[in-house]
Design a protein around this motif. Structure first.
Motif, PDB file in Angstrom:
ATOM      1  N   ALA A   1      -4.592 -15.600   8.235  1.00 40.81           N
ATOM      2  CA  ALA A   1      -3.353 -15.112   7.636  1.00 40.81           C
ATOM      3  C   ALA A   1      -2.463 -16.253   7.162  1.00 40.81           C
ATOM      4  O   ALA A   1      -1.855 -16.189   6.087  1.00 40.81           O
ATOM      5  CB  ALA A   1      -2.601 -14.232   8.629  1.00 40.81           C
TER       6      ALA A   1
ATOM      7  N   PHE B   1      -4.308 -18.716   4.157  1.00 44.54           N
ATOM      8  CA  PHE B   1      -4.694 -18.172   2.858  1.00 44.54           C
ATOM      9  C   PHE B   1      -3.557 -18.328   1.848  1.00 44.54           C
ATOM     10  O   PHE B   1      -2.404 -17.986   2.121  1.00 44.54           O
ATOM     11  CB  PHE B   1      -5.048 -16.689   2.997  1.00 44.54           C
ATOM     12  CG  PHE B   1      -5.508 -16.046   1.726  1.00 44.54           C
ATOM     13  CD1 PHE B   1      -6.725 -16.397   1.160  1.00 44.54           C
ATOM     14  CD2 PHE B   1      -4.744 -15.085   1.098  1.00 44.54           C
ATOM     15  CE1 PHE B   1      -7.161 -15.798  -0.011  1.00 44.54           C
ATOM     16  CE2 PHE B   1      -5.169 -14.474  -0.061  1.00 44.54           C
ATOM     17  CZ  PHE B   1      -6.379 -14.835  -0.622  1.00 44.54           C
TER      18      PHE B   1
ATOM     19  N   LEU C   1      -2.339 -16.890  -1.403  1.00 49.01           N
ATOM     20  CA  LEU C   1      -2.531 -15.746  -2.292  1.00 49.01           C
ATOM     21  C   LEU C   1      -2.359 -16.135  -3.749  1.00 49.01           C
ATOM     22  O   LEU C   1      -3.136 -15.702  -4.609  1.00 49.01           O
ATOM     23  CB  LEU C   1      -1.546 -14.631  -1.934  1.00 49.01           C
ATOM     24  CG  LEU C   1      -1.580 -13.397  -2.844  1.00 49.01           C
ATOM     25  CD1 LEU C   1      -2.926 -12.694  -2.753  1.00 49.01           C
ATOM     26  CD2 LEU C   1      -0.448 -12.433  -2.488  1.00 49.01           C
TER      27      LEU C   1
ATOM     28  N   MET D   1     -11.730 -12.108  -4.159  1.00 53.40           N
ATOM     29  CA  MET D   1     -10.575 -12.532  -3.359  1.00 53.40           C
ATOM     30  C   MET D   1     -10.911 -12.560  -1.870  1.00 53.40           C
ATOM     31  O   MET D   1     -10.552 -13.511  -1.160  1.00 53.40           O
ATOM     32  CB  MET D   1      -9.376 -11.607  -3.601  1.00 53.40           C
ATOM     33  CG  MET D   1      -8.181 -11.941  -2.712  1.00 53.40           C
ATOM     34  SD  MET D   1      -6.663 -11.112  -3.203  1.00 53.40           S
ATOM     35  CE  MET D   1      -6.266 -12.057  -4.672  1.00 53.40           C
ATOM     36  N   VAL D   2     -11.588 -11.517  -1.394  1.00 52.75           N
ATOM     37  CA  VAL D   2     -11.923 -11.480   0.029  1.00 52.75           C
ATOM     38  C   VAL D   2     -12.916 -12.585   0.373  1.00 52.75           C
ATOM     39  O   VAL D   2     -12.879 -13.144   1.479  1.00 52.75           O
ATOM     40  CB  VAL D   2     -12.464 -10.083   0.409  1.00 52.75           C
ATOM     41  CG1 VAL D   2     -13.002 -10.071   1.826  1.00 52.75           C
ATOM     42  CG2 VAL D   2     -11.358  -9.048   0.273  1.00 52.75           C
TER      43      VAL D   2
ATOM     44  N   TYR E   1     -10.674 -15.346   1.046  1.00 44.85           N
ATOM     45  CA  TYR E   1      -9.915 -15.113   2.272  1.00 44.85           C
ATOM     46  C   TYR E   1     -10.748 -15.471   3.501  1.00 44.85           C
ATOM     47  O   TYR E   1     -10.258 -16.116   4.437  1.00 44.85           O
ATOM     48  CB  TYR E   1      -9.495 -13.644   2.324  1.00 44.85           C
ATOM     49  CG  TYR E   1      -8.598 -13.286   3.494  1.00 44.85           C
ATOM     50  CD1 TYR E   1      -7.233 -13.549   3.450  1.00 44.85           C
ATOM     51  CD2 TYR E   1      -9.102 -12.658   4.632  1.00 44.85           C
ATOM     52  CE1 TYR E   1      -6.399 -13.204   4.502  1.00 44.85           C
ATOM     53  CE2 TYR E   1      -8.284 -12.316   5.685  1.00 44.85           C
ATOM     54  CZ  TYR E   1      -6.927 -12.592   5.613  1.00 44.85           C
ATOM     55  OH  TYR E   1      -6.117 -12.251   6.670  1.00 44.85           O
TER      56      TYR E   1
ATOM     57  N   LEU F   1     -10.146  -3.205  -0.815  1.00 43.62           N
ATOM     58  CA  LEU F   1      -8.907  -3.851  -1.234  1.00 43.62           C
ATOM     59  C   LEU F   1      -8.506  -3.401  -2.639  1.00 43.62           C
ATOM     60  O   LEU F   1      -7.325  -3.165  -2.914  1.00 43.62           O
ATOM     61  CB  LEU F   1      -9.059  -5.370  -1.187  1.00 43.62           C
ATOM     62  CG  LEU F   1      -7.832  -6.163  -1.626  1.00 43.62           C
ATOM     63  CD1 LEU F   1      -6.648  -5.907  -0.702  1.00 43.62           C
ATOM     64  CD2 LEU F   1      -8.143  -7.661  -1.697  1.00 43.62           C
TER      65      LEU F   1
ATOM     66  N   ALA G   1      -7.579  -7.440   7.765  1.00 42.33           N
ATOM     67  CA  ALA G   1      -7.507  -8.196   6.516  1.00 42.33           C
ATOM     68  C   ALA G   1      -6.961  -7.338   5.382  1.00 42.33           C
ATOM     69  O   ALA G   1      -6.140  -7.802   4.575  1.00 42.33           O
ATOM     70  CB  ALA G   1      -8.902  -8.716   6.153  1.00 42.33           C
TER      71      ALA G   1
ATOM     72  N   HIS H   1      -3.209  -6.945   5.840  1.00 45.36           N
ATOM     73  CA  HIS H   1      -2.497  -8.185   5.539  1.00 45.36           C
ATOM     74  C   HIS H   1      -2.465  -8.460   4.036  1.00 45.36           C
ATOM     75  O   HIS H   1      -1.403  -8.695   3.446  1.00 45.36           O
ATOM     76  CB  HIS H   1      -3.152  -9.356   6.272  1.00 45.36           C
ATOM     77  CG  HIS H   1      -2.531 -10.675   5.953  1.00 45.36           C
ATOM     78  ND1 HIS H   1      -3.248 -11.733   5.444  1.00 45.36           N
ATOM     79  CD2 HIS H   1      -1.245 -11.105   6.047  1.00 45.36           C
ATOM     80  CE1 HIS H   1      -2.437 -12.756   5.251  1.00 45.36           C
ATOM     81  NE2 HIS H   1      -1.218 -12.407   5.607  1.00 45.36           N
ATOM     82  N   LEU H   2      -3.640  -8.408   3.387  1.00 42.27           N
ATOM     83  CA  LEU H   2      -3.692  -8.686   1.957  1.00 42.27           C
ATOM     84  C   LEU H   2      -2.971  -7.611   1.151  1.00 42.27           C
ATOM     85  O   LEU H   2      -2.271  -7.911   0.178  1.00 42.27           O
ATOM     86  CB  LEU H   2      -5.148  -8.783   1.505  1.00 42.27           C
ATOM     87  CG  LEU H   2      -5.907 -10.031   1.954  1.00 42.27           C
ATOM     88  CD1 LEU H   2      -7.384  -9.907   1.618  1.00 42.27           C
ATOM     89  CD2 LEU H   2      -5.321 -11.274   1.315  1.00 42.27           C
TER      90      LEU H   2
ATOM     91  N   LEU I   1       0.741  -8.294   1.418  1.00 43.73           N
ATOM     92  CA  LEU I   1       1.111  -9.477   0.639  1.00 43.73           C
ATOM     93  C   LEU I   1       1.182  -9.161  -0.855  1.00 43.73           C
ATOM     94  O   LEU I   1       2.141  -9.529  -1.538  1.00 43.73           O
ATOM     95  CB  LEU I   1       0.089 -10.590   0.861  1.00 43.73           C
ATOM     96  CG  LEU I   1       0.203 -11.487   2.089  1.00 43.73           C
ATOM     97  CD1 LEU I   1      -0.902 -12.543   2.043  1.00 43.73           C
ATOM     98  CD2 LEU I   1       1.569 -12.148   2.162  1.00 43.73           C
ATOM     99  N   ILE I   2       0.143  -8.484  -1.354  1.00 44.95           N
ATOM    100  CA  ILE I   2       0.078  -8.222  -2.796  1.00 44.95           C
ATOM    101  C   ILE I   2       1.146  -7.220  -3.227  1.00 44.95           C
ATOM    102  O   ILE I   2       1.869  -7.445  -4.201  1.00 44.95           O
ATOM    103  CB  ILE I   2      -1.330  -7.719  -3.166  1.00 44.95           C
ATOM    104  CG1 ILE I   2      -2.363  -8.838  -2.952  1.00 44.95           C
ATOM    105  CG2 ILE I   2      -1.371  -7.230  -4.615  1.00 44.95           C
ATOM    106  CD1 ILE I   2      -3.811  -8.385  -3.070  1.00 44.95           C
TER     107      ILE I   2
END
Length: 387
Positions: A93, A96, A98, A121-122, A125, A226, A341, A344-345, A348-349
């Motif tokens: 976390a 990474f 972004l 992206m993953v 990550y 995602l 994950a 979290h992602l 963030l996005i």
């Protein structure tokens, strides 16, 4: 039928999935599809196959296996423990970036291409867990596998015929590299250590195959989900600086309910027996339609609606009918860490961007994985609220 059912030779299976859902709604118990496979769309029958009567089926693992044959249960259990230990060694976390990842996975016009960008992206990550500080050769081979197999085959389908020449070459390259290495002492730092440390008479080629399967588990399923989370989040107004973690938690759960990336689970009968009153013979295939169970009107109110609020107080029937990662010994090893994950992602996005989605069709694309429709998403940085 062999290890891969013949129906996967079709370009996209979304029409078939919808038809099977409709058939399941009109049936009381399992039924045969036109190519002979039993279709299960009931949570209790699914649990009987996966857990309660698992001894009636051949041992199966989607990821800890060589060809169709799974590794011994003790080895699979140890591999899962080592996977969790490797994950615990890295603070993904905080490490990474972004912004850099978005720049790398978007095209020259700032667009994120569906059925691709999430996996890429993953991959970034989880890079520290996949091949932590390995030389560029191993990481280049992992990238080639993601592009030529996970994206081209498992997501898009047999569109890029070149992928079938590339994947064996990637496996041979990984086998050559793994043959030169030995597992580090003190436990696995990454997936490379994990496969190197597995006990048994495994050749470098065997270990290369296992590494490929673990990469698919880590980045394939998570990356596709995602894309669903971000796309659905944008379309339903979650792309705002004030979106909260608990909102994204429910968003992820609802995305996995309505569009389960692993849309089916397959088992092969090891003996004659019955499932929910239906007679199954040795060697026959059982297809558990996760998508149909997740969309059953008997369990879910307005099942085709996207309603994350349903996860504020789910019923016992809904918890029992929620199978995005399967159940039992064959459960996807990405279960726990993949959800963390995604949350979290996704947060963030969506918290940091306003989004715009453009679709070429409204129908999901279904192959090995259930992916979003073709199209793209564009993200524009948004102002972050004051703490």
């Amino acid at each position: 039928m062999g290890g891969r059912p013949m129906f996967l030779d079709r370009k996209s299976l979304w029409p078939q999935l919808r038809r099977w859902e409709e058939q399941a709604a009109d049936r009381d118990g399992p039924f045969r599809l036109r190519f002979g496979t039993f279709f299960v769309a009931d949570a209790d029958a699914a649990r009987a196959v996966l857990v309660d009567s698992a001894s009636n089926y051949l041992p199966q693992s989607g990821f800890y296996r060589l060809g169709p044959k799974p590794l011994p249960q003790a080895v699979r259990s140890e591999a899962s423990r080592e996977l969790l230990r490797a994950l615990a060694r890295h603070d993904l976390a905080s490490s990474f970036d972004l912004g850099s990842a978005l720049d790398e996975v978007s095209d020259g016009r700032g667009r994120l291409r569906h059925q691709r960008w999430g996996v890429e992206m993953v991959r970034r990550y989880f890079a520290p867990v996949i091949a932590h500080q390995r030389h560029t050769e191993i990481n280049a081979l992992v990238d080639a596998y993601v592009t030529s197999s996970v994206v081209a085959d498992d997501i898009v389908g047999h569109v890029l015929r070149r992928s079938h020449r590339t994947v064996p070459a990637v496996r041979a390259g990984l086998a050559e590299q793994l043959g030169r290495l030995s597992a580090r002492e003190g436990g696995a730092q990454d997936l490379v250590d994990l496969v190197l440390g597995l006990p048994g008479e495994l050749s470098p080629g065997d270990r290369a195959q296992l590494l490929q399967r673990l990469v698919l588990s880590t980045v394939g399923f998570t990356g596709v989900t995602l894309e669903w989370v971000v796309m659905l989040g944008i379309r339903h107004g979650y792309d705002t600086p004030v979106v909260r973690q608990e909102q994204v938690h429910r968003l992820v759960r609802e995305a996995l309910r309505l569009y389960p990336t692993a849309w089916r689970l397959i088992r092969v009968a090891a003996a004659d027996h019955e499932v929910a009153g239906a007679r199954v013979h040795e060697g026959e295939h059982i297809l558990i339609g996760t998508h149909a169970i997740h969309r059953s009107a008997a369990v879910w109110n307005r099942p085709l609606d996207f309603r994350p609020s349903r996860w504020e107080q789910p019923t016992d029937d809904q918890r029992r009918s929620y199978l995005p990662f399967g159940k039992g010994d064959g459960m996807c090893p990405a279960n726990g860490f993949a959800v963390k994950a995604l949350e979290h992602l996704g947060h963030l996005i969506l918290r940091g961007h306003r989004g715009h989605v453009r679709l070429h069709t409204r129908k999901p694309h279904v192959r090995t994985l259930l992916a979003p429709p073709a199209g793209w998403t564009r993200l524009t940085p948004a102002a972050t609220p004051e703490p």
